[in-house]
Design a protein around this motif. Structure first.
Motif, PDB file in Angstrom:
ATOM      1  N   THR A 146     -18.367   5.049 -10.518  1.00 18.92           N
ATOM      2  CA  THR A 146     -17.516   5.705  -9.752  1.00 18.92           C
ATOM      3  C   THR A 146     -16.710   7.170 -11.710  1.00 18.92           C
ATOM      4  N   GLN A 147     -17.033   6.715 -12.606  1.00 15.29           N
ATOM      5  CA  GLN A 147     -16.317   7.129 -14.208  1.00 15.29           C
ATOM      6  C   GLN A 147     -14.733   6.771 -13.885  1.00 15.29           C
ATOM      7  N   ARG A 148     -14.286   6.135 -13.318  1.00 17.42           N
ATOM      8  CA  ARG A 148     -12.524   5.329 -13.947  1.00 17.42           C
ATOM      9  C   ARG A 148     -12.367   5.235 -15.200  1.00 17.42           C
ATOM     10  N   ASN A 149     -11.102   5.384 -15.188  1.00 21.80           N
ATOM     11  CA  ASN A 149     -11.027   4.724 -17.052  1.00 21.80           C
ATOM     12  C   ASN A 149      -9.895   4.050 -16.119  1.00 21.80           C
ATOM     13  N   LYS A 150      -9.807   2.913 -17.379  1.00 23.02           N
ATOM     14  CA  LYS A 150      -8.833   1.709 -16.773  1.00 23.02           C
ATOM     15  C   LYS A 150      -7.411   1.634 -15.782  1.00 23.02           C
ATOM     16  N   MET A 151      -6.543   2.939 -16.438  1.00 18.99           N
ATOM     17  CA  MET A 151      -5.313   2.877 -15.215  1.00 18.99           C
ATOM     18  C   MET A 151      -6.053   3.570 -14.188  1.00 18.99           C
ATOM     19  N   GLN A 152      -6.915   4.391 -13.756  1.00 12.07           N
ATOM     20  CA  GLN A 152      -7.182   4.817 -12.932  1.00 12.07           C
ATOM     21  C   GLN A 152      -7.851   4.131 -12.298  1.00 12.07           C
ATOM     22  N   LEU A 153      -8.242   2.693 -12.304  1.00 15.82           N
ATOM     23  CA  LEU A 153      -9.042   1.592 -11.652  1.00 15.82           C
ATOM     24  C   LEU A 153      -7.556   0.605 -11.201  1.00 15.82           C
ATOM     25  N   ILE A 154      -7.201   0.505 -12.141  1.00 16.91           N
ATOM     26  CA  ILE A 154      -5.543  -0.176 -11.616  1.00 16.91           C
ATOM     27  C   ILE A 154      -4.712   0.712 -10.619  1.00 16.91           C
ATOM     28  N   ARG A 155      -4.650   2.018 -10.562  1.00 20.22           N
ATOM     29  CA  ARG A 155      -4.294   2.533  -9.622  1.00 20.22           C
ATOM     30  C   ARG A 155      -4.839   2.194  -8.254  1.00 20.22           C
ATOM     31  N   ALA A 156      -5.589   2.695  -8.329  1.00 19.90           N
ATOM     32  CA  ALA A 156      -6.507   2.476  -7.102  1.00 19.90           C
ATOM     33  C   ALA A 156      -6.383   1.297  -6.603  1.00 19.90           C
ATOM     34  N   ALA A 157      -6.556  -0.002  -7.262  1.00 16.24           N
ATOM     35  CA  ALA A 157      -5.957  -1.775  -7.203  1.00 16.24           C
ATOM     36  C   ALA A 157      -4.798  -1.211  -6.213  1.00 16.24           C
ATOM     37  N   VAL A 158      -3.272  -1.251  -7.084  1.00 16.32           N
ATOM     38  CA  VAL A 158      -2.626  -1.421  -6.891  1.00 16.32           C
ATOM     39  C   VAL A 158      -1.925  -0.508  -5.442  1.00 16.32           C
ATOM     40  N   LYS A 159      -2.740   0.869  -5.371  1.00 17.87           N
ATOM     41  CA  LYS A 159      -2.282   1.411  -3.849  1.00 17.87           C
ATOM     42  C   LYS A 159      -2.709   0.765  -2.929  1.00 17.87           C
ATOM     43  N   PHE A 160      -3.689  -0.283  -2.547  1.00 20.17           N
ATOM     44  CA  PHE A 160      -4.093  -1.393  -1.325  1.00 20.17           C
ATOM     45  C   PHE A 160      -2.896  -1.666  -1.096  1.00 20.17           C
ATOM     46  N   LEU A 161      -1.585  -1.840  -1.678  1.00 27.14           N
ATOM     47  CA  LEU A 161      -0.374  -2.400  -1.444  1.00 27.14           C
ATOM     48  C   LEU A 161       0.649  -2.083  -0.279  1.00 27.14           C
ATOM     49  N   GLU A 162      -0.007   0.062   0.245  1.00 27.95           N
ATOM     50  CA  GLU A 162       0.639   0.557   0.920  1.00 27.95           C
ATOM     51  C   GLU A 162      -0.047   0.501   1.971  1.00 27.95           C
ATOM     52  N   THR A 163      -1.118  -0.358   2.187  1.00 28.74           N
ATOM     53  CA  THR A 163      -1.489  -0.449   3.209  1.00 28.74           C
ATOM     54  C   THR A 163      -2.230  -1.799   3.800  1.00 28.74           C
ATOM     55  N   ASP A 164      -1.220  -2.976   2.517  1.00 28.44           N
ATOM     56  CA  ASP A 164      -1.998  -4.284   2.680  1.00 28.44           C
ATOM     57  C   ASP A 164      -2.118  -4.980   3.847  1.00 28.44           C
ATOM     58  N   THR A 165      -3.526  -5.795   4.500  1.00 31.65           N
ATOM     59  CA  THR A 165      -3.447  -6.263   5.497  1.00 31.65           C
ATOM     60  C   THR A 165      -1.735  -7.834   5.697  1.00 31.65           C
ATOM     61  N   VAL A 166      -1.756  -8.417   4.829  1.00 29.63           N
ATOM     62  CA  VAL A 166      -0.601  -9.110   5.167  1.00 29.63           C
ATOM     63  C   VAL A 166       0.669  -8.530   5.226  1.00 29.63           C
ATOM     64  N   CYS A 167       0.967  -7.494   5.387  1.00 32.50           N
ATOM     65  CA  CYS A 167       1.908  -6.169   5.369  1.00 32.50           C
ATOM     66  C   CYS A 167       2.112  -5.508   6.733  1.00 32.50           C
ATOM     67  N   TYR A 168       1.257  -5.918   7.631  1.00 33.52           N
ATOM     68  CA  TYR A 168       1.672  -5.136   8.533  1.00 33.52           C
ATOM     69  C   TYR A 168       1.832  -5.761   9.774  1.00 33.52           C
ATOM     70  N   ARG A 169       2.836  -6.006  10.379  1.00 35.01           N
ATOM     71  CA  ARG A 169       2.486  -6.477  11.519  1.00 35.01           C
ATOM     72  C   ARG A 169       2.780  -6.088  13.099  1.00 35.01           C
ATOM     73  N   VAL A 170       2.438  -7.211  13.914  1.00 35.64           N
ATOM     74  CA  VAL A 170       2.784  -6.629  15.155  1.00 35.64           C
ATOM     75  C   VAL A 170       3.424  -7.219  15.834  1.00 35.64           C
ATOM     76  N   GLU A 171       3.780  -6.599  16.917  1.00 35.26           N
ATOM     77  CA  GLU A 171       4.885  -7.038  18.064  1.00 35.26           C
ATOM     78  C   GLU A 171       4.443  -7.950  19.367  1.00 35.26           C
ATOM     79  N   GLU A 172       3.201  -7.029  19.475  1.00 37.57           N
ATOM     80  CA  GLU A 172       2.762  -8.229  20.629  1.00 37.57           C
ATOM     81  C   GLU A 172       1.066  -8.255  20.541  1.00 37.57           C
ATOM     82  N   PRO A 173       0.708  -8.883  20.899  1.00 38.56           N
ATOM     83  CA  PRO A 173       0.945 -10.568  22.006  1.00 38.56           C
ATOM     84  C   PRO A 173       1.504 -11.565  21.034  1.00 38.56           C
ATOM     85  N   PRO A 174       3.027 -11.854  21.630  1.00 42.10           N
ATOM     86  CA  PRO A 174       4.207 -12.318  20.123  1.00 42.10           C
ATOM     87  C   PRO A 174       3.433 -13.875  20.158  1.00 42.10           C
ATOM     88  N   ALA A 175       2.369 -14.373  20.160  1.00 40.13           N
ATOM     89  CA  ALA A 175       1.359 -15.054  19.591  1.00 40.13           C
ATOM     90  C   ALA A 175       0.705 -15.342  18.561  1.00 40.13           C
TER      91      ALA A 175
END
Length: 234
Positions: free
Chosen positions: A65-94
């Protein structure tokens, strides 16, 4: 064999090359041994999907993908915005309860370990991650070399989570635990409905293999040689 550019892999007296025809060389002996082991375990036909370390080395050498170090780092950090453990459900309560019990401790650990605020949200937009948190992760990731960063990004793409990936790479949780936490909703559905078909088991094993390979790759690329030798002896 040792060469000026690092360690080469020779297969039946032929030098291994990358997909872009570069000489396949790795930075240290421990990684060379691990890659050679992958090749040795191949039988009559070469199954590239079982050779995650080799694939990661090819990615690091060719940087397709011909990315430099900073581009790789930014791509990794971008995952924070959609991080699996940050997205929560309200339903079902269990399931909401399960997410809280299983994910909150990892988020709390990361907040303490990196001295950041992360939080979680039930909004479809996800949590509002502070810019300072992103910058902290950017500078933390900058301490890794290009090879290790390719491995980190690979692990993040498997787990869909920067937080789980860093917890795993920092040896706070195991591969099994990281994979389980990344698939919490699937696992919850299975426990509830009990429909485990072979495809699920295959996916789970495959995800574990990829995540384990990525983590090993990061460790082999970023640590001192004495630690690497110890890792391979264990």
């Amino acid at each position: 064999s040792d060469s000026p550019g690092g360690f080469e892999i020779n297969l039946d007296h032929r030098k291994l090359k990358t997909p872009q025809a570069k000489l396949f060389t790795v930075p240290n002996e421990a990684l060379a041994i691990a890659v050679a082991t992958e090749w040795d375990s191949q039988k009559d036909t070469i199954k590239f999907y079982t050779m995650h370390l080799t694939t990661l080395c090819n990615t690091a050498l060719d940087n397709p993908t011909q990315r430099n170090k900073m581009q790789l780092i930014r791509a990794a950090v971008k995952f924070l915005e959609t991080d699996t453990v940050c997205y929560r459900v309200e339903e079902p309560p269990a399931l909401a309860e399960l997410q809280k019990n299983e994910w909150d401790p990892v988020v709390a650990w990361a907040e303490k370990r990196y001295n950041v605020t992360i939080g979680s949200s039930t909004s479809i937009l996800g949590p509002n991650i502070p810019a300072s948190t992103k910058e902290t992760f950017v500078s933390h990731l900058a301490s890794y070399n290009m090879w290790a960063l390719q491995g980190i990004e690979f692990v993040i793409t498997q787990l869909k989570s920067l937080i789980l990936s860093m917890s795993l790479i920092d040896r706070h949780i195991t591969v099994e635990k990281a994979v389980l936490l990344s698939r919490l909703e699937e696992e919850y559905q299975i426990r509830r409905w009990g429909n485990v078909e072979w495809a699920h088991d295959y996916d789970l094993c495959e995800l574990r293999a990829r995540t384990a390979a990525g983590t090993l790759f990061v460790h082999l690329c970023s640590e001192s040689s004495t630690v690497k030798h110890k890792l391979l002896q264990d």
